[in-house]
Design an enzyme around this catalytic site. Structure first.
Site, PDB file in Angstrom:
ATOM      1  CG  HIS A  18      -2.066  -0.933   1.120  1.00 47.82           C
ATOM      2  ND1 HIS A  18      -3.378  -0.538   1.130  1.00 47.82           N
ATOM      3  CD2 HIS A  18      -2.093  -2.281   0.980  1.00 47.82           C
ATOM      4  CE1 HIS A  18      -4.171  -1.588   1.020  1.00 47.82           C
ATOM      5  NE2 HIS A  18      -3.409  -2.664   0.933  1.00 47.82           N
ATOM      6  CG  ASP A 116      -5.113   2.828   2.697  1.00 47.50           C
ATOM      7  OD1 ASP A 116      -4.946   3.138   3.888  1.00 47.50           O
ATOM      8  OD2 ASP A 116      -4.241   2.237   2.019  1.00 47.50           O
TER       9      ASP A 116
END
Length: 447
Positions: A18, A116
């Site tokens: 990520h 996120d």
């Protein structure tokens, strides 16, 4: 009238898969003069400095991940540090950085903050007069599928060929319902973040996922921003000599490269079936994979006699490798991938034939694999049991041979369809137009 540069803060989930895409997006934004501050765990920061191509505009801000009881080893900062079963505790630790993040945002005064999984960030940002964007590094197909199941009364899921097997449905439901830090369900964390954010964005493009964009915008009643594919910059380094030398010993396009990312774990039987399937193909192969569960090394999990039988034509490596450079090596002709979002982008940009083998415990890889195997027919998925999700050495061998046979109809079809997608992604100004438009949409949030 020229738009003023933005200052954007980012706080991605504490996983290299990520963080790296957030840094890659930061490089694209910095190219256009925008300033980026990325929150990264203190000891992890040095491992990512090489990805920062614009250090005068991109700043890595160290953040201390607090210790949570039960999270081992002590000092764990990312998913690569911990056993997968402890990842919810790592999310709890990330949630406990909220006060640090607030202090940093007050000090930095960014215009926008990207996140996120930290669903609490939009409300925090709003109190400070900062806009928030929930940015997903994956495409939209998984989100669209989930929304369609949660809202069965809403018609229009755009791709009926994307169907989960029974074992995948069970896993999908389990992941949605599991506690993912602080007693919050995984699905609620994503939903709450999306509802509270000023915008939702995805690393995707309309040319590949346009129907899913339209569907999600209709259901959510919220515009979806697209950053485009965010292609990593070409590496200036060279492939490690020992791998380059080994690969150079085989003819053009003959080697199978197989990799499963940093978080994929196989039980010993499936680990061995994978290796035996590659052996059965009769082709040279290079596998980058973690040791099977419960084993300290890949060698400890080898099938009996395997090492001797494949010596000279097969390598199984338990560490990190330069995947982009391996995929560009002229001897590599096939990529067996776990279908993670970043690996799939590298797969599509390569000229390798594609085979999709999704590990048993995943949240979105099966959707990505199904999209490119069934909808675009740009690769072949390894067949697995409908109920148990297990593959065999024969199914691995069959999938690889079907795409590597240049005369087979399947091989010809997936090669042609892969080439079409690759040409789209690499066409002139394709990515730069997306990034430019993405910047304009972010500027619109500030007006």
């Amino acid at each position: 009238m020229e738009e003023a540069p933005m200052h954007i803060s980012m706080y991605p989930w504490l996983a290299f898969g990520h963080i790296s895409p957030f840094v890659q997006l930061s490089n694209k934004l910095a190219q256009r003069g925008h300033r980026i501050s990325i929150f990264i765990p203190t000891r992890t920061l040095s491992k990512l400095q090489h990805l920062n191509l614009h250090p005068h505009l991109i700043t890595f801000i160290p953040i201390t991940v607090p210790h949570v009881e039960g999270l081992v080893p002590y000092g764990a900062e990312t998913t690569s540090d911990v056993d997968p079963s402890l990842i919810p505790l790592l999310m709890t630790a990330m949630d406990r950085t909220q006060n640090q993040v607030e202090d940093l945002l007050i000090q930095l005064k960014p215009n926008i903050v990207f996140f996120d999984f930290t669903h609490w960030l939009p409300d925090l940002a709003r109190r400070l007069g900062i806009k928030s964007v929930q940015y997903f590094i994956t495409g939209l197909v998984a989100s669209a599928y989930h929304i369609s199941r949660e809202n069965p009364s809403i018609d229009g899921f755009p791709d009926k060929s994307i169907r989960l097997h029974k074992h995948e449905e069970k896993n999908h439901e389990r992941i949605k319902e599991m506690e993912f830090g602080n007693g919050v369900r995984f699905v609620d964390r994503l939903e709450w973040g999306g509802r509270s954010a000023d915008a939702i964005a995805h690393r995707s493009c309309r040319e590949i996922e346009g129907p899913f964009v339209d569907y999600l915008e209709k259901v959510r009643g919220k515009r979806i921003l697209l950053s485009g594919p965010v292609i990593p910059e070409s590496q200036t380094s060279t492939l490690e000599p020992k791998w380059d030398h080994w690969l150079a010993g085989f003819k053009h396009g003959s080697v199978i490269y197989c990799a499963f990312g940093s978080e994929s774990d196989f039980e010993l039987p499936q680990f061995q079936e994978l290796l035996l399937g590659l052996e059965l193909s009769g082709m040279p192969f290079f596998v980058a994979v973690k040791p099977p569960k419960g084993y300290d090394s890949v060698e400890a999990g080898f099938p009996e006699g395997f090492e001797e039988r494949v010596r000279g034509r097969g390598i199984v490596h338990g560490g990190w490798v330069q995947q982009q450079l391996i995929l560009k090596h002229p001897s590599v002709g096939c990529f067996v991938t776990h279908s993670g979002a970043s690996s799939m982008l590298e797969a599509l940009l390569s000229q390798c034939q594609l085979v999709f083998l999704v590990p048993p415990v995943t949240s979105d890889q099966m959707f990505i694999a199904r999209l490119f195997a069934q909808s675009f027919r740009a690769g072949v998925e390894v067949k697995k049991g409908e109920e148990d999700g297990l593959f065999t050495k024969e199914s691995v061998c069959e999938a690889v041979k079907s795409v590597m046979d240049e005369e087979s109809e399947i091989g010809k079809e997936v090669r042609a369809n892969h080439a079409k997608l690759r040409n789209i992604l690499l066409s002139d100004n394709f990515e730069s137009n997306y990034i430019d438009n993405f910047c304009h949409q972010l500027q619109d949030l500030l007006r």
